[in-house]
Design a protein around this motif. Structure first.
Motif, PDB file in Angstrom:
ATOM      1  N   ASN A  61     -75.486 -36.429 -15.386  1.00 25.50           N
ATOM      2  CA  ASN A  61     -75.380 -37.881 -15.269  1.00 25.50           C
ATOM      3  C   ASN A  61     -76.446 -38.423 -14.337  1.00 25.50           C
ATOM      4  O   ASN A  61     -76.675 -37.881 -13.250  1.00 25.50           O
ATOM      5  CB  ASN A  61     -74.006 -38.278 -14.722  1.00 25.50           C
ATOM      6  CG  ASN A  61     -72.881 -37.757 -15.583  1.00 25.50           C
ATOM      7  OD1 ASN A  61     -72.557 -38.330 -16.611  1.00 25.50           O
ATOM      8  ND2 ASN A  61     -72.286 -36.654 -15.159  1.00 25.50           N
ATOM      9  N   LEU A  62     -77.088 -39.520 -14.756  1.00 30.12           N
ATOM     10  CA  LEU A  62     -78.116 -40.156 -13.954  1.00 30.12           C
ATOM     11  C   LEU A  62     -77.829 -41.644 -13.869  1.00 30.12           C
ATOM     12  O   LEU A  62     -77.494 -42.271 -14.878  1.00 30.12           O
ATOM     13  CB  LEU A  62     -79.506 -39.947 -14.566  1.00 30.12           C
ATOM     14  CG  LEU A  62     -79.873 -38.524 -15.014  1.00 30.12           C
ATOM     15  CD1 LEU A  62     -81.206 -38.544 -15.753  1.00 30.12           C
ATOM     16  CD2 LEU A  62     -79.929 -37.580 -13.828  1.00 30.12           C
ATOM     17  N   MET A  63     -77.953 -42.217 -12.691  1.00 34.42           N
ATOM     18  CA  MET A  63     -77.819 -43.661 -12.516  1.00 34.42           C
ATOM     19  C   MET A  63     -79.094 -44.179 -11.871  1.00 34.42           C
ATOM     20  O   MET A  63     -79.439 -43.788 -10.754  1.00 34.42           O
ATOM     21  CB  MET A  63     -76.601 -44.007 -11.654  1.00 34.42           C
ATOM     22  CG  MET A  63     -75.273 -43.875 -12.386  1.00 34.42           C
ATOM     23  SD  MET A  63     -73.827 -44.221 -11.342  1.00 34.42           S
ATOM     24  CE  MET A  63     -74.143 -45.918 -10.865  1.00 34.42           C
ATOM     25  N   LYS A 123     -69.493 -46.891  -5.375  1.00 35.63           N
ATOM     26  CA  LYS A 123     -68.124 -46.503  -5.701  1.00 35.63           C
ATOM     27  C   LYS A 123     -68.041 -46.019  -7.142  1.00 35.63           C
ATOM     28  O   LYS A 123     -67.385 -45.024  -7.452  1.00 35.63           O
ATOM     29  CB  LYS A 123     -67.194 -47.701  -5.486  1.00 35.63           C
ATOM     30  CG  LYS A 123     -65.719 -47.356  -5.484  1.00 35.63           C
ATOM     31  CD  LYS A 123     -64.897 -48.589  -5.088  1.00 35.63           C
ATOM     32  CE  LYS A 123     -63.413 -48.257  -5.011  1.00 35.63           C
ATOM     33  NZ  LYS A 123     -62.618 -49.454  -4.646  1.00 35.63           N
ATOM     34  N   LEU A 124     -68.732 -46.724  -8.053  1.00 35.51           N
ATOM     35  CA  LEU A 124     -68.778 -46.306  -9.451  1.00 35.51           C
ATOM     36  C   LEU A 124     -69.421 -44.928  -9.579  1.00 35.51           C
ATOM     37  O   LEU A 124     -68.977 -44.081 -10.354  1.00 35.51           O
ATOM     38  CB  LEU A 124     -69.559 -47.328 -10.274  1.00 35.51           C
ATOM     39  CG  LEU A 124     -69.814 -46.996 -11.745  1.00 35.51           C
ATOM     40  CD1 LEU A 124     -68.501 -46.896 -12.511  1.00 35.51           C
ATOM     41  CD2 LEU A 124     -70.721 -48.035 -12.384  1.00 35.51           C
ATOM     42  N   ALA A 125     -70.472 -44.707  -8.802  1.00 35.90           N
ATOM     43  CA  ALA A 125     -71.186 -43.428  -8.864  1.00 35.90           C
ATOM     44  C   ALA A 125     -70.272 -42.257  -8.536  1.00 35.90           C
ATOM     45  O   ALA A 125     -70.395 -41.171  -9.118  1.00 35.90           O
ATOM     46  CB  ALA A 125     -72.371 -43.449  -7.905  1.00 35.90           C
ATOM     47  N   LYS A 126     -69.348 -42.468  -7.610  1.00 38.78           N
ATOM     48  CA  LYS A 126     -68.429 -41.385  -7.245  1.00 38.78           C
ATOM     49  C   LYS A 126     -67.561 -40.960  -8.416  1.00 38.78           C
ATOM     50  O   LYS A 126     -67.120 -39.810  -8.488  1.00 38.78           O
ATOM     51  CB  LYS A 126     -67.548 -41.826  -6.078  1.00 38.78           C
ATOM     52  CG  LYS A 126     -68.297 -41.961  -4.760  1.00 38.78           C
ATOM     53  CD  LYS A 126     -67.365 -42.390  -3.631  1.00 38.78           C
ATOM     54  CE  LYS A 126     -68.131 -42.525  -2.321  1.00 38.78           C
ATOM     55  NZ  LYS A 126     -67.247 -42.977  -1.209  1.00 38.78           N
ATOM     56  N   PRO A 132     -74.067 -35.765  -6.489  1.00 38.69           N
ATOM     57  CA  PRO A 132     -75.391 -36.328  -6.788  1.00 38.69           C
ATOM     58  C   PRO A 132     -76.356 -36.258  -5.618  1.00 38.69           C
ATOM     59  O   PRO A 132     -75.960 -36.234  -4.453  1.00 38.69           O
ATOM     60  CB  PRO A 132     -75.070 -37.786  -7.123  1.00 38.69           C
ATOM     61  CG  PRO A 132     -73.868 -38.091  -6.279  1.00 38.69           C
ATOM     62  CD  PRO A 132     -73.056 -36.825  -6.299  1.00 38.69           C
ATOM     63  N   VAL A 133     -77.635 -36.252  -5.969  1.00 45.23           N
ATOM     64  CA  VAL A 133     -78.695 -36.411  -4.988  1.00 45.23           C
ATOM     65  C   VAL A 133     -79.109 -37.872  -5.030  1.00 45.23           C
ATOM     66  O   VAL A 133     -79.386 -38.408  -6.105  1.00 45.23           O
ATOM     67  CB  VAL A 133     -79.902 -35.517  -5.323  1.00 45.23           C
ATOM     68  CG1 VAL A 133     -80.993 -35.713  -4.274  1.00 45.23           C
ATOM     69  CG2 VAL A 133     -79.493 -34.061  -5.398  1.00 45.23           C
ATOM     70  N   GLN A 134     -79.123 -38.525  -3.889  1.00 49.47           N
ATOM     71  CA  GLN A 134     -79.526 -39.936  -3.857  1.00 49.47           C
ATOM     72  C   GLN A 134     -81.015 -40.032  -3.573  1.00 49.47           C
ATOM     73  O   GLN A 134     -81.516 -39.443  -2.608  1.00 49.47           O
ATOM     74  CB  GLN A 134     -78.734 -40.721  -2.809  1.00 49.47           C
ATOM     75  CG  GLN A 134     -79.038 -42.212  -2.841  1.00 49.47           C
ATOM     76  CD  GLN A 134     -77.979 -43.037  -2.135  1.00 49.47           C
ATOM     77  OE1 GLN A 134     -76.848 -42.591  -1.965  1.00 49.47           O
ATOM     78  NE2 GLN A 134     -78.343 -44.244  -1.732  1.00 49.47           N
ATOM     79  N   SER A 160     -72.852 -31.963 -13.651  1.00 55.19           N
ATOM     80  CA  SER A 160     -74.219 -31.580 -13.979  1.00 55.19           C
ATOM     81  C   SER A 160     -74.216 -30.390 -14.907  1.00 55.19           C
ATOM     82  O   SER A 160     -74.414 -29.264 -14.484  1.00 55.19           O
ATOM     83  CB  SER A 160     -74.983 -31.247 -12.694  1.00 55.19           C
ATOM     84  OG  SER A 160     -74.988 -32.331 -11.821  1.00 55.19           O
ATOM     85  N   ARG A 161     -73.952 -30.651 -16.182  1.00 60.72           N
ATOM     86  CA  ARG A 161     -73.847 -29.598 -17.177  1.00 60.72           C
ATOM     87  C   ARG A 161     -72.850 -28.540 -16.752  1.00 60.72           C
ATOM     88  O   ARG A 161     -72.940 -27.377 -17.110  1.00 60.72           O
ATOM     89  CB  ARG A 161     -75.213 -28.962 -17.460  1.00 60.72           C
ATOM     90  CG  ARG A 161     -76.229 -29.972 -17.949  1.00 60.72           C
ATOM     91  CD  ARG A 161     -77.508 -29.325 -18.410  1.00 60.72           C
ATOM     92  NE  ARG A 161     -78.496 -30.373 -18.633  1.00 60.72           N
ATOM     93  CZ  ARG A 161     -79.656 -30.418 -18.009  1.00 60.72           C
ATOM     94  NH1 ARG A 161     -80.002 -29.507 -17.158  1.00 60.72           N
ATOM     95  NH2 ARG A 161     -80.493 -31.392 -18.266  1.00 60.72           N
TER      96      ARG A 161
END
Length: 435
Positions: free
Chosen positions: A181-183, A194-197, A203-205, A415-416
């Motif tokens: 997943n990528l944002m 919050k959505l990212a969580k 994730p790496v920011q 992540s896969r």
């Protein structure tokens, strides 16, 4: 650093070279290795800094290096908030995959769905879509997301702002839990984080520039002016400045149409682009603007992020946005990829508060000028215009107004690697099909 040093394949390097790019931008330099490594990424960068290539290039590398069966299920989904942005992203996918055996297509509302469904039936590796049309075709069993390996949410903050939270959750529920997943976005609010969580797994920011900053190559100026004199001032600036290409932002669809007629009656070629225009009319207006037959494109905020006009010299805020962050996105249409650009704002008394909020957001005072004959009205109220008169960026004919709460469920993906969590994020907003 070169693109080759990032580990991209030769066909991709050939496509990059053909487009004339030699050095990756900061966001590309930081994000591409992480995406190629299979990590979930939360990336923020200013508009015009190469976010699209930041996820497109590593995605194409992964898919081409890991081919699947001849029947092509949808392996990657790129979700965007607007039709224009979807078309722009798909154009990048096609350009960069020119020398690869990768199929892609784009789907969005406002046009006949049959050609889109036919393209999907023939098999596509990468699908670029807006939420409304994607869910429409999915609900008709015309496409399946069960084989998606990579999910990319582009302009995520705009997604929430336009009320797409529930649609995002429905899309997530239709995909397997095991996926990358990528944002990517220009800014990240607390709601976005919050959505990212709920979507991203460890994730790496990545942040190429501070949030809500404007590109240094953009020269900004404010003209204080009486509200009734704005049209004539704009005509004066365009005519006397011999501006050849101007993107003008208006707060409402009606206002955009009215201003366009005023410009045309003054001998300036102009076209309006907003949500009430058919997709054909929007495409025609944008094409005319790009080829020079239309000098002025008058747009609502539907165009604040989806438009990519190379070397656009001028952006004018005919009306300031009542959401300060939108100012950054609007003027980000100029000064792209290192080119210089000018951002002009025509500010009346009732927009004083908006201007103050914008300056606070970007952390700088914008130069102010008053032209003789176009002075601001000393008796005008500085009371801000009503919120309801603000953002009207565009829309579809079927706007549902289902309120969404802050706590909502949905599958997420890792992540896969398998991951099942609920999505508990987003702001309370109307869910509006604007795509």
């Amino acid at each position: 650093m070169s693109f080759k040093s990032l580990g991209l394949s030769e066909p991709l390097l050939k496509a990059i070279s053909k487009k004339g790019y030699t050095t990756p931008s900061p966001i590309q330099e930081k994000a591409i290795p992480l995406v190629m490594d299979g990590r979930d990424v939360l990336a923020s960068a200013q508009t015009g800094t190469g976010k699209t290539a930041g996820f497109t290039l590593p995605l194409l590398h992964y898919l081409s290096e890991n081919p699947k069966e001849k029947f092509r299920p949808i392996r990657a989904l790129i979700l965007t908030p607007t039709r224009e942005l979807a078309a722009q992203v798909h154009e990048s996918v096609r350009d960069y995959s020119e020398f690869l055996d990768i199929r892609s297509t784009v789907i969005f509302g406002g046009v006949n769905q049959k050609p889109q469904a036919a393209a999907i039936r023939r098999g596509v590796d990468i699908l670029v879509a807006t939420p409304g049309r994607l869910l429409d075709l999915h609900n008709q069993n015309l496409l399946s997301l069960k084989r998606v390996e990579v999910f990319i949410l582009d302009e995520a903050d705009r997604m929430l702002d336009m009320g797409f939270l529930r649609d995002i959750e429905r899309v997530m529920n239709a995909m397997p839990a095991k996926r990358q997943n990528l944002m990517f976005s220009a800014t990240f609010s607390k709601d976005i984080k919050k959505l990212a969580k709920g979507i991203l797994n460890n994730p790496v920011q990545v942040e190429a520039t501070p949030e809500n900053t404007t590109v240094e190559a953009i020269s900004q100026k404010v003209y204080r002016v009486a509200k009734a004199k704005k049209p004539d001032l704009l005509i004066k600036l365009i005519s006397e400045g011999k501006w050849k290409q101007v993107l003008v932002f208006n707060r409402t669809k009606h206002g955009a149409n009215k201003l366009t007629k005023k410009l045309i009656s003054s001998g300036i070629s102009a076209a309006a682009i907003h949500g009430n225009k058919s997709q054909g009319a929007r495409t025609k207006a944008l094409a005319g603007f790009k080829n020079g037959s239309v000098k002025v494109l008058v747009a609502t905020d539907i165009a604040a992020r989806g438009l990519d006009i190379p070397l656009l010299p001028h952006v004018v805020n005919f009306e300031l946005p009542n959401i300060s962050e939108d100012y950054v996105h609007r003027i980000g249409r100029t000064g792209r990829a290192g080119a210089n650009g000018k951002a002009i704002s025509l500010v009346s008394a009732d927009e004083t508060t908006f201007l103050r909020d914008i300056e606070k957001l970007i952390g700088e005072k914008i130069e102010v000028e008053i032209l003789e004959g176009f002075e601001p009205d000393p008796n005008a109220s500085t009371e801000p215009i009503k919120q309801g008169q603000g953002r009207q960026g565009g829309g579809n004919r079927n706007q549902s107004r289902n309120s969404s709460s802050r706590n909502s469920g949905g599958n997420s993906g890792g992540s896969r690697s398998s991951s099942n969590r609920s999505s508990s994020s987003g702001r309370s907003s109307n869910s509006r099909r604007r795509n």
